[in-house]
Design an enzyme around this catalytic site. Structure first.
Site, PDB file in Angstrom:
ATOM      1  N   ALA A  13       0.800  -1.250   0.037  1.00  0.00           N
ATOM      2  CA  ALA A  13      -0.033  -0.059   0.055  1.00  0.00           C
ATOM      3  C   ALA A  13       0.642   1.171   0.081  1.00  0.00           C
ATOM      4  O   ALA A  13       0.405   2.418   0.455  1.00  0.00           O
ATOM      5  CB  ALA A  13      -1.041  -0.049   1.140  1.00  0.00           C
ATOM      6  N   PHE A 116      17.731  18.796  -9.879  1.00  0.00           N
ATOM      7  CA  PHE A 116      17.998  17.506  -9.498  1.00  0.00           C
ATOM      8  C   PHE A 116      19.181  16.887 -10.216  1.00  0.00           C
ATOM      9  O   PHE A 116      19.492  17.243 -11.331  1.00  0.00           O
ATOM     10  CB  PHE A 116      16.763  16.721  -9.415  1.00  0.00           C
ATOM     11  CG  PHE A 116      16.393  16.351  -7.682  1.00  0.00           C
ATOM     12  CD1 PHE A 116      15.684  17.074  -7.156  1.00  0.00           C
ATOM     13  CD2 PHE A 116      16.732  14.922  -7.348  1.00  0.00           C
ATOM     14  CE1 PHE A 116      15.522  16.940  -5.637  1.00  0.00           C
ATOM     15  CE2 PHE A 116      16.534  14.764  -5.837  1.00  0.00           C
ATOM     16  CZ  PHE A 116      15.545  15.702  -5.214  1.00  0.00           C
ATOM     17  N   ASP A 229      10.421  -8.657   0.423  1.00  0.00           N
ATOM     18  CA  ASP A 229       9.167  -9.511   0.410  1.00  0.00           C
ATOM     19  C   ASP A 229       8.795 -10.183  -0.875  1.00  0.00           C
ATOM     20  O   ASP A 229       8.734 -11.320  -1.208  1.00  0.00           O
ATOM     21  CB  ASP A 229       7.954  -9.056   1.256  1.00  0.00           C
ATOM     22  CG  ASP A 229       8.543  -8.706   2.733  1.00  0.00           C
ATOM     23  OD1 ASP A 229       9.668  -8.766   2.776  1.00  0.00           O
ATOM     24  OD2 ASP A 229       7.487  -8.567   3.618  1.00  0.00           O
ATOM     25  N   HIS A 250      22.823   6.347  -2.052  1.00  0.00           N
ATOM     26  CA  HIS A 250      22.404   7.617  -1.910  1.00  0.00           C
ATOM     27  C   HIS A 250      23.707   8.583  -1.517  1.00  0.00           C
ATOM     28  O   HIS A 250      24.145   8.101  -0.406  1.00  0.00           O
ATOM     29  CB  HIS A 250      21.232   7.979  -1.200  1.00  0.00           C
ATOM     30  CG  HIS A 250      20.558   9.468  -1.459  1.00  0.00           C
ATOM     31  ND1 HIS A 250      21.177  10.652  -1.099  1.00  0.00           N
ATOM     32  CD2 HIS A 250      19.602   9.675  -2.265  1.00  0.00           C
ATOM     33  CE1 HIS A 250      20.504  11.469  -1.493  1.00  0.00           C
ATOM     34  NE2 HIS A 250      19.232  11.193  -2.087  1.00  0.00           N
ATOM     35  N   LEU A 260      18.244   9.639   5.436  1.00  0.00           N
ATOM     36  CA  LEU A 260      18.435  10.368   4.330  1.00  0.00           C
ATOM     37  C   LEU A 260      18.317  11.855   4.419  1.00  0.00           C
ATOM     38  O   LEU A 260      17.255  12.556   4.942  1.00  0.00           O
ATOM     39  CB  LEU A 260      17.321  10.039   3.272  1.00  0.00           C
ATOM     40  CG  LEU A 260      17.816  10.231   1.766  1.00  0.00           C
ATOM     41  CD1 LEU A 260      19.024   9.602   1.442  1.00  0.00           C
ATOM     42  CD2 LEU A 260      16.662   9.628   0.943  1.00  0.00           C
ATOM     43  N   ARG A 294      23.758  10.088  -9.066  1.00  0.00           N
ATOM     44  CA  ARG A 294      23.851   9.609  -7.754  1.00  0.00           C
ATOM     45  C   ARG A 294      24.929   9.005  -7.643  1.00  0.00           C
ATOM     46  O   ARG A 294      25.845   8.996  -6.525  1.00  0.00           O
ATOM     47  CB  ARG A 294      22.654   9.100  -6.898  1.00  0.00           C
ATOM     48  CG  ARG A 294      21.349  10.091  -6.620  1.00  0.00           C
ATOM     49  CD  ARG A 294      20.350   9.286  -6.191  1.00  0.00           C
ATOM     50  NE  ARG A 294      19.424  10.276  -5.988  1.00  0.00           N
ATOM     51  CZ  ARG A 294      18.170  10.139  -5.677  1.00  0.00           C
ATOM     52  NH1 ARG A 294      17.735   8.898  -5.511  1.00  0.00           N
ATOM     53  NH2 ARG A 294      17.282  11.040  -5.212  1.00  0.00           N
ATOM     54  N   HIS A 361      20.298   2.618  -0.854  1.00  0.00           N
ATOM     55  CA  HIS A 361      18.941   3.478  -1.002  1.00  0.00           C
ATOM     56  C   HIS A 361      17.950   3.071  -1.632  1.00  0.00           C
ATOM     57  O   HIS A 361      16.722   2.856  -1.346  1.00  0.00           O
ATOM     58  CB  HIS A 361      19.512   5.014  -1.485  1.00  0.00           C
ATOM     59  CG  HIS A 361      18.059   5.955  -1.616  1.00  0.00           C
ATOM     60  ND1 HIS A 361      17.537   6.125  -0.662  1.00  0.00           N
ATOM     61  CD2 HIS A 361      17.785   6.533  -2.778  1.00  0.00           C
ATOM     62  CE1 HIS A 361      16.371   7.038  -1.114  1.00  0.00           C
ATOM     63  NE2 HIS A 361      16.436   7.287  -2.341  1.00  0.00           N
ATOM     64  N   ARG A 402      19.457   4.801 -11.059  1.00  0.00           N
ATOM     65  CA  ARG A 402      18.383   5.598 -10.973  1.00  0.00           C
ATOM     66  C   ARG A 402      18.657   7.306 -10.980  1.00  0.00           C
ATOM     67  O   ARG A 402      19.048   7.257  -9.822  1.00  0.00           O
ATOM     68  CB  ARG A 402      17.148   5.163  -9.968  1.00  0.00           C
ATOM     69  CG  ARG A 402      15.844   6.200  -9.962  1.00  0.00           C
ATOM     70  CD  ARG A 402      15.040   5.483  -9.134  1.00  0.00           C
ATOM     71  NE  ARG A 402      15.220   5.670  -7.719  1.00  0.00           N
ATOM     72  CZ  ARG A 402      15.434   6.751  -6.938  1.00  0.00           C
ATOM     73  NH1 ARG A 402      14.985   7.918  -7.586  1.00  0.00           N
ATOM     74  NH2 ARG A 402      15.641   6.728  -5.606  1.00  0.00           N
ATOM     75  N   LEU A 408       9.380   8.492  -7.709  1.00  0.00           N
ATOM     76  CA  LEU A 408       7.936   8.858  -7.610  1.00  0.00           C
ATOM     77  C   LEU A 408       7.229   8.887  -8.881  1.00  0.00           C
ATOM     78  O   LEU A 408       6.098   8.597  -8.919  1.00  0.00           O
ATOM     79  CB  LEU A 408       7.971  10.178  -6.660  1.00  0.00           C
ATOM     80  CG  LEU A 408       8.458  10.027  -5.421  1.00  0.00           C
ATOM     81  CD1 LEU A 408       8.310  11.601  -4.773  1.00  0.00           C
ATOM     82  CD2 LEU A 408       7.721   9.173  -4.382  1.00  0.00           C
TER      83      LEU A 408
END
Length: 612
Positions: A13, A116, A229, A250, A260, A294, A361, A402, A408
């Protein structure tokens, strides 16, 4: 044992799971199983932003976003997936805005955007403002917004239910299912924390959205619950894991803790300095400096420490300098991360630089999927009705590294796609019969662990696993360190087989569940280390000091790791290691990590030297 029946069952979730639930629940009967209360999911820890080429602040377009994603991933990115993500990013942001997410605004009232790492304009000309943000609480805002929408849509939540097994209509772990043969999902098995009762969820479609596996490492930004999991459950059922050797460290974790500090700090003008006060990133990435991707920044920081330019009494970290920024600007844009520095290190960021060092990370690899979220069981065939999205999945939109804020975006774009695909499949698919006793293996494992009167302590094994991963499979790796790590992991697996739990009860037995999670962590750690030993090159988040160069001729391919009897030959097997560098195998016939490959999808951008 209780049995439930839903058209679609979503496991997890967090952002990906709830974004999938919003699409699925509007089309068919949907349940979400979560080991946590939804708003405690790890998506809430994401700080910096969600990228999209809106062009609200500077000229930008999705093509440049695609290129940055491919280049940032060191050309191991599947370019069809990256194109989809960049093109659908704008709608993904606007969808959240319409749902009520309170993005920061420009003076004109548009969604504000900041710089970024690795995000550039005009194919690398300069850093670009592409990250849409809500202070440094963007993930928290996304999680709250999606949960509110799911409640509004009356999604059925089963909170504090631990998913323990995945039910398929064929046993893939034997390796005897032929290519092209249809394999279907039947549901999942879960454990209710409050009662200790086993629940079987029958479903036409299952979406895995269980997040990452950062707790294989000691120093990590990941929550205690991120134990791989979903990856491990799929792997144990014979499904492959893709590109697991690529783990992102990170750059700016609080030194010694791993908590972080978002890349947003550097996006707002923060500077990394060594003990001499030098802005050392000017030597490693002269064009965009502290806003390099990164993997480059993390290696640069670790190298400063290794070469004796680290700060502090032990010279074991570098410094993140915000002291030149206006305190009002810091309070407006970075309220959480500066409070972390005060709380956990006793540092005042207005006047003192903050000690930082790379922290584990993000897993770039995971359960392989196509761009519709369907899970692959080899290089081409899908498991009908099984989907995955988010960090648990590998659609390979991140390649070997990444870019910040693409996570996100990933959960929203591919979470949405997986939810739509799962619902559309469930609308017409017939039900698959459950096995005669679908929970027998899980119950046997639980009861055996609970009944064992004495044995190894789970906490001791977990601590030693995390320590060897931190020491031997972190930012810098060698054949020697990885071989040591693999031997340690296999020895810990043998010790785990004799472990016991102190709590023998059923209600809220977190001791028992942490023991089961440790089994998942050991599985994932072994896959990471075997993949890293096999990849005899340096690319993205995987840096081999004994093979410091990228090798496109030998390794421009995805790694596929299967759980099979040792000695099994899989489709598209990995090339054998040169003499003297063979990966140690367990005894013949024992279940082992068997490696195969999958082609990288290249459409427009041909591999070139990666410079910033």
């Amino acid at each position: 044992m209780q049995t439930h029946q839903f058209d679609v069952v979503i496991v997890g979730a967090g952002g990906a799971g709830m974004r999938a639930a919003l699409e699925s629940s509007g089309r068919t009967r949907t349940a979400v199983i979560s080991k946590l209360y939804p708003t405690r999911s790890h998506t809430g820890a994401a700080q910096g932003g969600m990228c999209a080429a809106l062009g609200n602040v500077e000229d930008d377009n999705p093509e440049w976003h695609t290129f940055d994603t491919v280049k940032g991933g060191d050309y191991l990115v599947d370019q069809d997936a990256a194109t989809i993500m960049a093109n659908e990013a704008i709608d993904a942001v606007l969808d959240l805005e319409r749902m009520g997410l309170p993005f920061n605004r420009t003076p004109e009232g548009r969604i504000d955007q900041r710089r970024f790492g690795g995000h550039t304009r005009n194919h690398g000309e300069a850093a670009v403002r592409r990250a849409c943000y809500a202070a440094d609480r963007t993930g928290h805002m996304i999680l709250q917004t999606l949960y509110q929408q799911c409640v509004k849509q009356e999604v059925a939540f089963f909170n504090e239910f631990y998913c323990l097994d995945l039910l398929l209509d064929h046993d893939l772990s034997s390796g005897e299912v032929s290519d092209g043969q249809e394999v279907r999902v039947a549901g999942v098995v879960a454990y209710e924390l409050a009662t200790g009762e086993i629940h079987v969820f029958r479903a036409k479609s299952v979406v895995l959205a269980t997040g990452g596996a950062g707790k294989i490492y000691k120093t990590t930004s990941n929550a205690h619950t991120l134990t791989g999991d979903g990856m491990a459950i799929a792997y144990r059922r014979g499904l492959p894991l893709e590109d697991m050797e690529f783990f992102q460290f990170h750059p700016t974790g609080l030194a010694g803790l791993g908590i972080l500090l978002s890349e947003a700090a550097r996006g707002e003008g923060g500077i990394l300095r060594n003990a001499d006060g030098e802005r050392f990133m000017e030597r490693y990435a002269p064009t965009i400096k502290d806003l390099a991707p990164r993997d480059i920044v993390a290696r640069s920081m670790a190298n400063e420490v290794r070469e004796g330019r680290g700060a502090g009494p032990n010279k074991d970290y570098v410094l993140l300098d915000l002291t030149h920024l206006d305190p009002a600007h810091i309070d407006a844009k970075l309220p959480d991360i500066t409070e972390f520095a005060r709380t956990y290190l006793g540092i005042e960021p207005y006047t003192e630089p903050v000690p930082v060092y790379p922290t584990a990370h993000y897993a770039m690899g995971g359960v392989p999927t196509n761009v519709e979220g369907e899970v692959l069981r080899n290089t081409t065939d899908v498991v009908r009705g099984l989907y995955a999205a988010g960090e648990v999945a590998c659609v390979s939109v991140h390649g070997s590294n990444r870019l910040g804020t693409n996570s996100l975006l990933d959960i929203n774009v591919f979470g949405k796609r997986a939810g739509i695909s799962a619902a559309e499949f469930a609308a017409t698919a017939p039900w698959v019969d459950l096995p005669e006793n679908p929970s027998s293996l899980v119950v046997d494992e639980l009861e055996e662990m609970r009944a064992r009167p004495q044995g190894e302590r789970i906490s001791d094994i977990r601590r030693e696993l995390q320590q060897t991963m931190d020491t031997n499979a972190q930012v810098f790796r060698t054949a020697e360190s990885l071989t040591t790590c693999l031997a340690d992991v296999r020895a810990l697996r043998e010790r785990y087989s004799r472990a016991s739990v102190q709590d023998k009860g059923r209600a809220f037995n977190t001791d028992l569940l942490e023991a089961l999670e440790l089994g998942f962590l050991i599985d994932i750690a072994e896959v990471v280390v075997v993949g890293a030993l096999n990849r005899r090159e340096s690319r993205g988040g995987h840096f081999r000091e004994d093979y410091p160069n990228r090798d496109d001729a030998g390794f421009m391919e995805h790694t596929m790791a299967y759980r099979r009897p040792a000695g099994t030959v899989v489709d598209s097997p990995a090339a054998p290691a040169p003499a003297g560098e063979e990966i140690p195998d367990p005894a013949p016939g024992e279940l082992a990590v068997v490696l195969g490959t999958k082609p990288v999808v290249t459409t427009v951008y041909q591999p070139m030297e990666r410079k910033y």
